[in-house]
Design an enzyme around this catalytic site. Sequence first.
Site, PDB file in Angstrom:
ATOM      1  N   CYS A  73       0.837  -1.212   0.000  1.00 33.67           N
ATOM      2  CA  CYS A  73       0.000   0.000   0.000  1.00 33.67           C
ATOM      3  C   CYS A  73       0.871   1.261   0.000  1.00 33.67           C
ATOM      4  CB  CYS A  73      -0.993  -0.048   1.156  1.00 33.67           C
ATOM      5  SG  CYS A  73      -2.327   1.160   1.014  1.00 33.67           S
ATOM      6  N   HIS A 183      -3.833  -5.230   0.104  1.00 36.17           N
ATOM      7  CA  HIS A 183      -3.386  -5.661   1.431  1.00 36.17           C
ATOM      8  C   HIS A 183      -3.379  -7.183   1.512  1.00 36.17           C
ATOM      9  CE1 HIS A 183      -3.199  -1.778   3.474  1.00 36.17           C
ATOM     10  NE2 HIS A 183      -4.090  -1.418   2.572  1.00 36.17           N
ATOM     11  N   GLU A 185      -2.263  -8.990   3.763  1.00 35.44           N
ATOM     12  CA  GLU A 185      -2.562  -9.414   5.141  1.00 35.44           C
ATOM     13  C   GLU A 185      -4.059  -9.422   5.434  1.00 35.44           C
ATOM     14  OE1 GLU A 185      -1.511  -6.501   4.249  1.00 35.44           O
ATOM     15  OE2 GLU A 185      -2.303  -4.902   5.527  1.00 35.44           O
TER      16      GLU A 185
END
Lengths: 206, 257
Positions: A73, A183, A185
């Site tokens: 990001c 993202h 994650e």
Amino acid sequence: MGNLRSVAKALEHVVEPGQQVLVTSKPADIAAASHVVFPGQGAARDCMRELDQHKLVEPVLAAARSKPFLGICMGLQVLMRHSEENAGVDCMNLYPGEVRALAPRLAAAGEMALKIPHMGWNNVMQSGSHPLWNGIAQNSRFYFVHSFFVDPEDPLLASGHSRYGIEFTSAIACANVFAVQFHPEKSADDGLRLLHNFVRWNGQYA
Amino acid sequence: MSLAKRIIPCLDVDNGRVVKGVQFVDIRDAGDPVEVARRYDKEGADEITFLDITASSDDRDTIVHVVEHVAEEVFIPLTVGGGIRKLEDVRTMLNAGADKVAINTAAVFNPDFVREVSDRIGSQCIVVAIDAKQVSAAGEPLRWELFTHGGRKPTGLDAVEWAQKMTDYGAGEILLTSMDRDGTKAGFDLTLTRAIADAVSIPVIASGGVGNLDHLAEGVLEGRADAVLAASIFHFGEYTVGQAKQRMAERGVEVRL
């Protein structure tokens, strides 16, 4: 986003035995690490200011020139030369290119009904094979939340594209660096797979 | 190929336990938020929202631990709402592993709080929750009023104008609940949803009234919502998130399958 704890927890979920995840702002830790994940935090100006204050610009650049490096990001955006965010911010200038605001480009494309931020699960079209895409199907969806996107001068830098009114670069790859706008994650199994691939990557990419 | 519309199961959590009884046959402890969240993640939920309804402020730390545990195992975006009043509360939730916080009452009493969170942490982490009730009489132009305290207290504020104001103040998303439809299973208030979705430049999550899978699709197709939130149809095992996505796809809505 840029939630460090989330990134650390996801990495802990996929690391190999013997690998240790450390959240740090210390140059010595970055120098000693085998792999570096760079999530970036806040808006471009805050992120660059924090990096300056902690004297991290050179250590992060050194890592990006020498070892497996994953930008996420804002950690992708600040690798560019300059960002349009916050009325213009000079970034780390690892790659020539500009970070551009989505809103005026969507308006110019006649896509006024699309909401900003670009938030949610979107497809990533992989530009070619890369060790970090191993086991991840072409056009898989990842979780995005952003209002700016990278526009690298060298089109060969792109390793993934996505479409939201306009087409934009959603992943870049160059030597030992891989960086993504989404993202991993927060992207369920495919995101974890990308992180799994990263912690096992030797940084080679032909 | 483009951005998918999101399906968001919502869990009401009281003192660290899921309430409104989840009835999954293959879950060991239906009151454990971690187990329920894991289940929704497996079914393909795009995000999960936790609404903390703990009455006593002494017990508020419990939700922080819930978020910590869920964030260790579930790798999709997590939103937490309920009792968030200060910048410090927001930071605590984000540090625990939440990605967004939902703010309702605190925003009404102090709209600058939204601006403060947006400036300091980023608009992507603030969801402004709007509980709206129709107040126009039959024959009048439609008007909805904003309510606080779980829909109990009227504010005198126009819900559409409030949504626009919160967008200007830096909200990243609107969670819109129709108080008229909440709990009725009659479907979203599509006119309200569309009025707000068309009035703001940020994503809108429709909530309140879902009774079947077609209601979810209608929230997107007719209400123009970017995401749909539901609680009871998933909790009571009537439908899985996967079934919801299948139906939405059949109705022509782009979803993550």
